[in-house]
Write a protein that holds these residues in place. Structure first.
Motif: not given
Ligand SMILES: NC(=O)N[C@@H](O)C(=O)O
Ligand code: NI
Length: 161
Positions: A109-134
């Motif tokens: 779960x991200x904290x406010x203001x955190x983003x992520x950069x998946x490395x090339x080839x990393x298994x990940x779930x699709x973008x999943x906001x938990x509140x609007x706006x996504x």
């Protein structure tokens, strides 16, 4: 094996095997703009094969918890960064690669203001906001050819707090 995945707080250390955490943490690397701006310099590694980088905007539907996780994906040709355009936390799901298929997923779960950069080839779930706006800016590969591999689990996982 339990099919329940409990969310963990997102930290750079825990996420390191999967990618970079984008966050304003500690002292800035540079003070710029006549002392009015702190620059947190070069905090994510972009990696693209046979293409170029591009910035897209995603407007995603918020999900509710507990969430049913049926699939993860990966991009063999490039990294993928998600930069939130709101202060709402979002759900980041990743999984180790085990011989070409994902292992047990982890949910952050991200904290406010955190983003992520998946490395090339990393298994990940699709973008999943938990509140609007996504709303997210997404930096990933723009190019020809398939850059998406999906893995559908034999049985779903349940992601919860
Ligand atoms: N398919 C797409 O552009 N988005 C996904 O890669 C995702 O990680 O959300
Ligand atoms: Ni993706």
């Amino acid at each position: 094996m339990s099919r329940v995945i409990r969310m963990e707080p997102l930290t750079a250390k825990a996420f390191a095997p999967f990618g970079d955490v984008l966050e304003v943490s500690g002292a800035p690397d540079k003070i710029i703009n006549q002392g009015l701006c702190g620059r947190y310099h070069d905090r994510a590694t972009l990696d693209f094969a046979d293409g170029r980088s591009g910035i897209s905007l995603f407007d995603a539907e918020p999900r509710s918890l507990p969430m049913r996780l049926e699939m993860v994906e990966r991009h063999p040709e490039g990294s993928q960064a998600f930069v939130p355009m709101s202060q709402e936390p979002f759900l980041v799901i990743v999984a180790p690669d085990e011989g070409g298929v994902p292992g047990v997923p982890r949910a952050f779960l991200t904290a406010q203001g955190q983003g992520v950069n998946y490395h090339r080839g990393t298994w990940h779930g699709v973008l999943t906001p938990l509140a609007a706006p996504g709303l997210f800016a997404v930096v990933d590969r723009i190019g020809a050819g398939a850059n998406l591999e999906e893995h559908w689990f034999d049985a779903p996982f349940e992601v919860t707090r």
